[in-house]
Design a protein around this motif. Sequence first.
Motif, PDB file in Angstrom:
ATOM      1  N   TRP A  85       2.067  -6.433  -8.786  1.00  0.00           N
ATOM      2  CA  TRP A  85       0.896  -5.627  -9.134  1.00  0.00           C
ATOM      3  C   TRP A  85      -0.376  -6.467  -9.112  1.00  0.00           C
ATOM      4  O   TRP A  85      -1.397  -6.065  -8.550  1.00  0.00           O
ATOM      5  CB  TRP A  85       1.077  -4.994 -10.514  1.00  0.00           C
ATOM      6  N   GLN A  86      -0.296  -7.635  -9.717  1.00  0.00           N
ATOM      7  CA  GLN A  86      -1.471  -8.490  -9.799  1.00  0.00           C
ATOM      8  C   GLN A  86      -1.737  -9.207  -8.476  1.00  0.00           C
ATOM      9  O   GLN A  86      -2.885  -9.322  -8.039  1.00  0.00           O
ATOM     10  CB  GLN A  86      -1.278  -9.515 -10.918  1.00  0.00           C
TER      11      GLN A  86
ATOM     12  N   ASN B  88      -5.376  -1.026  -9.176  1.00  0.00           N
ATOM     13  CA  ASN B  88      -6.645  -0.353  -8.893  1.00  0.00           C
ATOM     14  C   ASN B  88      -6.505   0.739  -7.839  1.00  0.00           C
ATOM     15  O   ASN B  88      -7.427   1.520  -7.628  1.00  0.00           O
ATOM     16  CB  ASN B  88      -7.691  -1.378  -8.450  1.00  0.00           C
ATOM     17  N   ALA B  89      -5.347   0.790  -7.187  1.00  0.00           N
ATOM     18  CA  ALA B  89      -5.129   1.799  -6.151  1.00  0.00           C
ATOM     19  C   ALA B  89      -4.396   3.027  -6.682  1.00  0.00           C
ATOM     20  O   ALA B  89      -4.146   3.964  -5.933  1.00  0.00           O
ATOM     21  CB  ALA B  89      -4.338   1.187  -4.994  1.00  0.00           C
TER      22      ALA B  89
ATOM     23  N   ILE C 259      -2.316   4.356 -14.083  1.00  0.00           N
ATOM     24  CA  ILE C 259      -1.480   3.166 -14.241  1.00  0.00           C
ATOM     25  C   ILE C 259      -2.052   2.300 -15.360  1.00  0.00           C
ATOM     26  O   ILE C 259      -3.246   1.992 -15.375  1.00  0.00           O
ATOM     27  CB  ILE C 259      -1.414   2.348 -12.935  1.00  0.00           C
ATOM     28  N   VAL C 260      -1.190   1.920 -16.299  1.00  0.00           N
ATOM     29  CA  VAL C 260      -1.583   1.018 -17.376  1.00  0.00           C
ATOM     30  C   VAL C 260      -1.073  -0.375 -17.024  1.00  0.00           C
ATOM     31  O   VAL C 260       0.122  -0.575 -16.810  1.00  0.00           O
ATOM     32  CB  VAL C 260      -0.999   1.467 -18.725  1.00  0.00           C
ATOM     33  N   SER C 261      -1.990  -1.314 -16.955  1.00  0.00           N
ATOM     34  CA  SER C 261      -1.644  -2.682 -16.587  1.00  0.00           C
ATOM     35  C   SER C 261      -1.841  -3.597 -17.790  1.00  0.00           C
ATOM     36  O   SER C 261      -2.959  -3.783 -18.260  1.00  0.00           O
ATOM     37  CB  SER C 261      -2.518  -3.143 -15.414  1.00  0.00           C
TER      38      SER C 261
ATOM     39  N   GLY D 249       0.786  -1.229   0.000  1.00  0.00           N
ATOM     40  CA  GLY D 249       0.000   0.000   0.000  1.00  0.00           C
ATOM     41  C   GLY D 249       0.814   1.272   0.000  1.00  0.00           C
ATOM     42  O   GLY D 249       0.258   2.369  -0.156  1.00  0.00           O
ATOM     43  N   ASN D 250       2.130   1.166   0.153  1.00  0.00           N
ATOM     44  CA  ASN D 250       2.977   2.358   0.239  1.00  0.00           C
ATOM     45  C   ASN D 250       3.723   2.686  -1.046  1.00  0.00           C
ATOM     46  O   ASN D 250       4.613   3.539  -1.046  1.00  0.00           O
ATOM     47  CB  ASN D 250       3.990   2.199   1.378  1.00  0.00           C
TER      48      ASN D 250
END
Length: 233
Positions: A170-171, A177-178, A182-184, A151-152
């Motif tokens: 990331w996944q 989503n946070a 951001i392009v995933s 989360g940081n």
Amino acid sequence: MQSKSPTLLAIDTSTAMCSCAIYHKEKIFDAHKLSPRQHTQMLFPLIKQVLKQAALSLKDIDVIVFPKGPGSFTGIRLGVTITQGLAFVNNCKVIGISSLWHLAQSVYQSHNKSPVIVCIDAYMNEVYWNSFKVHDDLMLPLQNDAIDSPGNIKHIDDAHNSVYAVGDAWQKYDLQNAHDNIVSEQKLLEHLPLAKHLLPLALMEYKKGNIENAEQAMPVYLSGKTRWKKQPV
């Protein structure tokens, strides 16, 4: 500052992809094989293969390049041990490259994506991460590599560009989503770097004089929030 063009051997055993590459007289020769848990058996045949392609022997190598971490303890430690052994026997220098930097450079060379936030799983609900942006075809870090809770992770302040998520964390932690902007893309989340992508970074370090003796090749682990910790092999 180094002026001579070196002959480099890069090896990478830090992911499921076992790979090596040679830089010699501005040409690159590389070999790789997806071989989870078989790197000890696979690496030396791959090295022999690229040496044959380049018409060289290990005695012709000036510098051995390796990913030094942070990342998989077993894979990085294996690469460091092999680097030390080859460098001692063949009187080579060594250059260690951050594994996060290597991954960022590999994504840029393979997919032309920048800027990126590289974030890989450190387990125990922590991640290794850093941000990178391209300059003259080299991905440059925007801060020091760090370990932190998922989360940081700090976002790149870049209003004019998409920021790409790179790495398995990331996944796993649903981090995309946070963060806004951001392009995933699955290919970036699962991307495995190759040893040849260490070479441009190593050449930059070589020109700066950032080369070491064989006994100085060590894995780098991150402990705590921002503290580097080196441990001997």
